[in-house]
Motif scaffolding. Structure first.
Motif, PDB file in Angstrom:
ATOM      1  N   GLN A 255      11.639 -10.982  29.620  1.00 53.93           N
ATOM      2  CA  GLN A 255      12.987 -10.777  29.075  1.00 53.93           C
ATOM      3  C   GLN A 255      13.657 -12.135  28.885  1.00 53.93           C
ATOM      4  OE1 GLN A 255      14.087  -8.070  27.841  1.00 53.93           O
ATOM      5  NE2 GLN A 255      14.090  -6.305  29.221  1.00 53.93           N
ATOM      6  N   ASN A 259      14.020 -12.424  25.159  1.00 55.99           N
ATOM      7  CA  ASN A 259      15.277 -11.724  24.913  1.00 55.99           C
ATOM      8  C   ASN A 259      16.380 -12.468  25.669  1.00 55.99           C
ATOM      9  OD1 ASN A 259      17.133  -9.760  24.238  1.00 55.99           O
ATOM     10  ND2 ASN A 259      16.423  -8.264  25.776  1.00 55.99           N
ATOM     11  N   SER A 261      19.284 -13.846  25.193  1.00 55.80           N
ATOM     12  CA  SER A 261      20.743 -13.624  25.140  1.00 55.80           C
ATOM     13  C   SER A 261      21.160 -12.442  26.018  1.00 55.80           C
ATOM     14  CB  SER A 261      21.203 -13.432  23.692  1.00 55.80           C
ATOM     15  OG  SER A 261      20.585 -12.288  23.152  1.00 55.80           O
ATOM     16  N   ALA A 262      20.234 -11.509  26.262  1.00 54.57           N
ATOM     17  CA  ALA A 262      20.595 -10.345  27.080  1.00 54.57           C
ATOM     18  C   ALA A 262      20.128 -10.487  28.527  1.00 54.57           C
ATOM     19  CB  ALA A 262      19.992  -9.078  26.475  1.00 54.57           C
ATOM     20  N   GLU A 265      22.594 -10.123  31.607  1.00 56.18           N
ATOM     21  CA  GLU A 265      23.086  -8.759  31.767  1.00 56.18           C
ATOM     22  C   GLU A 265      21.988  -7.833  32.324  1.00 56.18           C
ATOM     23  OE1 GLU A 265      24.386  -6.858  28.097  1.00 56.18           O
ATOM     24  OE2 GLU A 265      24.267  -4.970  29.209  1.00 56.18           O
TER      25      GLU A 265
END
Ligand code: TRP
Length: 337
Positions: A255, A259, A261-262, A265
């Motif tokens: 992640q 991924n 940017s996420a 979170e």
């Protein structure tokens, strides 16, 4: 170092000579992409890069399977090109097609003490893992051949992972020994340590062909998705509501990589029991597949050109051989042979 200047006499910064090799092991995995390939591509923008397909090194462990190595060379070069390594910006060549490498390997082997080779940690380790049939002259001499790879191209910087540092240190010692006997002919290389942490495989150990835990660059989206589904996760998190530990979870590693940017979170939701592993994996597989999609598309197009890899290697090998022949001539001259 000779100072270069442009037509107006303004000094031009010397483009560092970068040399790196990779043993052809067939199709590459995501660990190769994050650990080495992305660095190779970035460096080809800033230095003069020589990237070698180390098929003689592959022979140290596959000495009875030459044809398999030849097939592996093709798969690996397709992955290099598909990932964006541009043969116009760097020199991609095949080790075994440069006879000067083998000749210099014999010469440097004469002045390499056996005890230096025997103390390389990977030597005994690998024989313990892979078996006593590996205890050959060539396998013991692996670091001598690697020294030649670097020295013959006058490599100044060598991008490597942590595990290669003992080899690089030995290369520097062998080169210093040659220069001590015959004068400053060979360049002492410096390692450039990769900043990427070890990429985990589906079982949480280091991603490696030999562990059968790899996600291949060239596999299908379905294959990737299926592998991610079986991926090892934080053993302390059984139910979605259990607090997870993303910092040690391989799914989270990807992640973070694919991924980004996420990622913060996701980590937060995992830790607080609001994200379960099943959903996390499906989401990660989507992002990983999306990131690999352009590479996979390019690879299919490149693979459809049957002579492409051979042409790239022929052109690169011609260029690299010119450099190798010059270094070997300098070595012979210095030795008075
Ligand atoms: N030993 C390196 C590896 O297994 C491959 C290699 C061969 C290499 N020749 C090299 C790396 C020269 C750097 C420079 O990854």
């Amino acid at each position: 170092m000779v100072a270069l200047a442009d037509a107006a006499g303004k000094p031009v910064p010397h483009r560092r000579r970068i040399m790196a090799g990779m043993r052809p092991t067939g199709k590459l995995h995501v660990g190769h992409l994050l650990g080495a390939l992305r660095t190779f591509i970035a460096l080809s923008e800033e230095g003069e890069c020589f990237y070698e397909v180390a098929d003689l090194h592959a022979l140290t462990t596959k000495f009875d399977r030459g044809a398999e190595i030849a097939a592996d060379v093709r798969e690996m070069v397709l992955d290099w090109l598909a990932a964006g390594l541009d043969p116009q910006r760097c020199t991609i060549y095949l080790q075994s097609r440069i006879p000067e490498i083998s000749e210099l390997a014999i010469i440097l082997s004469m002045l390499t003490p056996l005890s230096w080779l025997e103390r390389v940690p990977t030597y005994k380790e690998q024989i313990e893992i892979l078996g006593p049939h590996l205890a050959t002259h060539g396998f013991l001499g692996y670091p001598v051949l690697q020294t030649v790879d670097i020295a013959i191209m006058r490599g100044e910087r060598v991008p490597v992972g942590q595990d290669q540092l003992p080899h690089l240190e030995l290369s520097r010692e062998i080169i210093r020994r040659f220069n001590h006997f015959y004068g400053p002919v060979l360049v002492e290389p410096e390692p450039m340590l990769s900043q990427t942490p070890l990429v985990p495989g589906t079982d949480g150990r280091k991603m490696s062909k030999s562990y059968d835990n790899s996600i291949l660059l060239a596999e299908s989206e379905e294959e990737t998705r299926a592998k991610v589904t079986t991926m090892f996760t934080d053993p302390a998190k059984i139910h979605k509501t259990d607090p997870g530990h993303p910092e040690t979870c391989p799914v989270f590693f990807f992640q973070r990589a694919f991924n980004p940017s996420a990622a913060d979170e996701i980590a937060q939701r995992c830790r607080t029991g609001r994200l379960g592993c099943v959903e996390d994996k499906a989401d990660m597989a989507r992002h990983l597949n999306a990131a690999l999609a352009p590479l996979r598309e390019r690879r299919a197009a490149l693979a459809a050109q049957p002579r492409l890899v051979e042409e790239v290697l022929a052109e690169g090998t011609r260029r690299a051989r010119t450099v190798a022949a010059q270094t070997l001539a300098d070595v012979r001259a210095a030795m008075g042979m």
